[in-house]
Design an enzyme around this catalytic site. Structure first.
Site, mmCIF file in Angstrom:
data_model
loop_
_atom_site.group_PDB
_atom_site.id
_atom_site.type_symbol
_atom_site.label_atom_id
_atom_site.label_comp_id
_atom_site.label_asym_id
_atom_site.label_seq_id
_atom_site.Cartn_x
_atom_site.Cartn_y
_atom_site.Cartn_z
ATOM 1 N N ARG A 1 0.963 -1.321 0.003
ATOM 2 C CA ARG A 1 0.003 0.018 0.009
ATOM 3 C C ARG A 1 0.829 1.082 -0.077
ATOM 4 N NH1 ARG A 1 -5.131 -1.880 3.928
ATOM 5 N NH2 ARG A 1 -6.254 -2.738 1.761
ATOM 6 N N LYS B 1 -20.847 -15.309 0.960
ATOM 7 C CA LYS B 1 -22.504 -14.841 1.399
ATOM 8 C C LYS B 1 -22.858 -14.191 0.271
ATOM 9 C CE LYS B 1 -21.427 -13.030 5.152
ATOM 10 N NZ LYS B 1 -21.856 -12.124 6.415
ATOM 11 N N GLY C 1 -10.598 -8.048 -1.163
ATOM 12 C CA GLY C 1 -9.331 -8.373 -0.495
ATOM 13 C C GLY C 1 -9.086 -9.806 -0.627
ATOM 14 N N GLY D 1 -13.674 -3.020 -0.060
ATOM 15 C CA GLY D 1 -15.139 -2.588 0.066
ATOM 16 C C GLY D 1 -15.481 -1.514 -0.894
HETATM 17 P P1 ADP Z 1 -13.699 -10.835 -1.408
HETATM 18 O O1 ADP Z 1 -12.769 -10.546 -0.075
HETATM 19 O O2 ADP Z 1 -12.604 -11.122 -2.565
HETATM 20 O O3 ADP Z 1 -14.504 -9.736 -1.819
HETATM 21 P P2 ADP Z 1 -15.155 -12.551 -0.012
HETATM 22 O O4 ADP Z 1 -14.776 -11.901 1.275
HETATM 23 O O5 ADP Z 1 -16.590 -12.226 -0.579
HETATM 24 O O6 ADP Z 1 -14.227 -12.222 -1.081
HETATM 25 O O7 ADP Z 1 -15.033 -14.227 0.008
HETATM 26 C C1 ADP Z 1 -13.959 -14.829 0.500
HETATM 27 C C2 ADP Z 1 -14.332 -15.812 1.562
HETATM 28 O O8 ADP Z 1 -15.168 -16.966 0.956
HETATM 29 C C3 ADP Z 1 -13.138 -16.653 1.655
HETATM 30 O O9 ADP Z 1 -12.878 -16.654 2.996
HETATM 31 C C4 ADP Z 1 -13.662 -18.193 1.284
HETATM 32 O O10 ADP Z 1 -12.982 -19.151 2.461
HETATM 33 C C5 ADP Z 1 -15.065 -17.919 1.309
HETATM 34 N N1 ADP Z 1 -15.906 -19.082 0.656
HETATM 35 C C6 ADP Z 1 -15.547 -19.210 -0.816
HETATM 36 N N2 ADP Z 1 -16.203 -20.469 -1.165
HETATM 37 C C7 ADP Z 1 -16.552 -20.904 -0.046
HETATM 38 C C8 ADP Z 1 -17.688 -21.998 0.323
HETATM 39 N N3 ADP Z 1 -17.878 -22.979 -0.804
HETATM 40 N N4 ADP Z 1 -17.914 -22.245 1.452
HETATM 41 C C9 ADP Z 1 -17.696 -21.498 2.490
HETATM 42 N N5 ADP Z 1 -16.841 -20.221 2.385
HETATM 43 C C10 ADP Z 1 -16.525 -20.112 1.077
HETATM 44 MG MG MG Z 2 -13.305 -10.529 1.971
#
Ligand code: ADP
Ligand code: MG
Length: 392
Positions: A37, A198, A349, A372
């Protein structure tokens, strides 16, 4: 959106207050554990120094919640920045008050001053006007280069702009151009790959991208809810029962609009910690088993669709990538995004962590530092920290 940029301002000989994102991870000794960063702000800082400005930097670090927390001081950040710039960086122990005012007053063109962690003051996150005014009183021009906090209306990200001429730094400008271009004039076919845990986190992005894309490829825990909404048995997989209706409605809406939505055809499932792992048909996850990653057939299909696209956006891992055995789907997507000629934008992230895990961060067109903020931008929301940098 008409963003005012750093290059539109006359900065020679001026004191310039720059909001940067130095919210870096620290190690156990309180030393900078990852300086990416800090490195990301160097173009703006070096541009300002080269243009004859005296540069006053401000940032938050961690969550001190309005109190002084010694472990969250920015001294080691100042040290590391000094090494990277190849010149000393002055540092004061508060971001407002007499010490900061004196240091800012004495700062000469070509010199750099770093103020103390903004969030030691509760007024920062409350966007208190008096606090914003005190920050503004240190300089003549305000630049915001902290895209990662632009979705928050804080004193340093929004308030200060009421008191000083304001413009976007080079990193901010790059982020907005890259993310803005996929919303306004993407080359088609445009494919969005969405995963993560989610559904509730991604509703805004799903809805907004539906108006732009040709196809949406779903994976991760989120896909389970869509699969179940279509009648699949999901065993013990993570399913968001409260959003089954949303998922069913979304699939219908996409169909009406002619947007192709792909769901996993196979899944890598497990019985639990240290448990057995196998690949199953995505329609029939047995009881006692849960989906942890998209299966190899799905991964191959998604990779092919990405490679055929002209523009791709990815947010949210395809599986629990933190464990190597469930990282295959995310790796396949990440590698496909580096396909020559494809404009690929990645936000989030954890998605960036996947790129880093495989050394692919430099090989995508744009890896957003936003987290975010990049998601809110792609939801079509106005970011307070960006709005104040736009011409009326
Ligand atoms: P980003 O930070 O890129 O926006 P998210 O925070 O939305 O991504 O999602 C990342 C998380 O989703 C990770 O911690 C990963 O372990 C979880 N994840 C991905 N697939 C599954 C799954 N099938 N069941 C439970 N958790 C999952
Ligand atoms: Mg995340």
């Amino acid at each position: 959106m008409d963003l005012k940029t750093i290059k539109s301002l006359d900065i020679k000989g001026k004191k310039v207050l720059v909001r940067v994102d130095f919210n870096v991870p620290l190690d156990e000794q309180g030393k900078v554990a990852d300086d990416s960063r800090i490195k990301a702000t160097l173009p703006t800082i070096e541009y300002l120094l080269g243009a004859g400005a005296a540069v006053i930097l401000m940032s938050h670090l961690g969550r001190p919640k309005g109190k002084v927390v010694d472990q969250l001081r920015l001294d080691d950040v100042a040290r590391r920045l000094g090494e990277l710039l190849g010149k000393p960086v002055k540092k004061v122990d508060d971001c407002i008050g007499p010490e900061a005012a004196k240091a800012a007053e004495e700062l000469k063109p070509g010199e750099v001053l770093l103020l103390e962690n903004l969030r030691f003051h509760p007024e920062e996150e409350k966007n208190d006007p008096e606090f914003a005014k005190s920050l503004a009183s240190l300089a003549e021009i305000y630049i915001n280069d902290a895209f990662g906090t632009a979705h928050r209306a804080h004193a340093s990200t929004a308030g200060v702009a009421s008191y000083l001429p304001a413009a976007a730094g080079l990193l901010m400008e790059k982020e907005i151009k890259a993310l803005g271009s996929i919303l306004t004039d993407p080359d088609h076919p445009f494919v969005a790959v969405l995963g993560g845990a989610k559904v509730s986190d991604k509703i805004g992005v799903l809805n907004n991208l539906l108006g732009q894309v040709d196809a949406i490829l779903l994976g991760g825990g989120m896909a389970n809810t869509f699969l179940k909404a279509q009648g699949a048995q999901m065993g013990d997989s993570l399913v968001d029962e409260d959003h089954l209706e949303f998922a069913a409605d979304f699939l219908n809406k996409a169909k009406e609009r002619g947007v192709r939505v792909e769901l996993p055809v196979d899944l890598r499932v497990t019985t639990g910690e240290e448990g057995e792992v196998k690949i199953v048909d995505s329609q029939k996850v047995p009881d006692g088993w849960k989906a942890m990653d998209i299966g190899p057939r799905t991964a191959e299909c998604y990779a092919e669709l990405i490679k055929k696209a002209k523009t791709a956006f990815w947010n949210g891992p395809m599986g629990v990538f933190e464990k190597d055995e469930f990282a295959g789907g995310s790796e396949a997507v990440a590698r496909a995004l580096t396909h020559p000629g494809l404009v690929s934008v990645v936000g989030g992230g954890d998605s960036l962590a996947v790129l880093e895990k495989y050394g692919l961060k430099e090989q995508v067109t744009h890896a957003s530092t936003g987290g975010g903020a990049s998601l809110e931008f792609l939801e079509g929301k106005e970011l307070p920290g960006v709005a104040v940098l736009c011409r009326d």
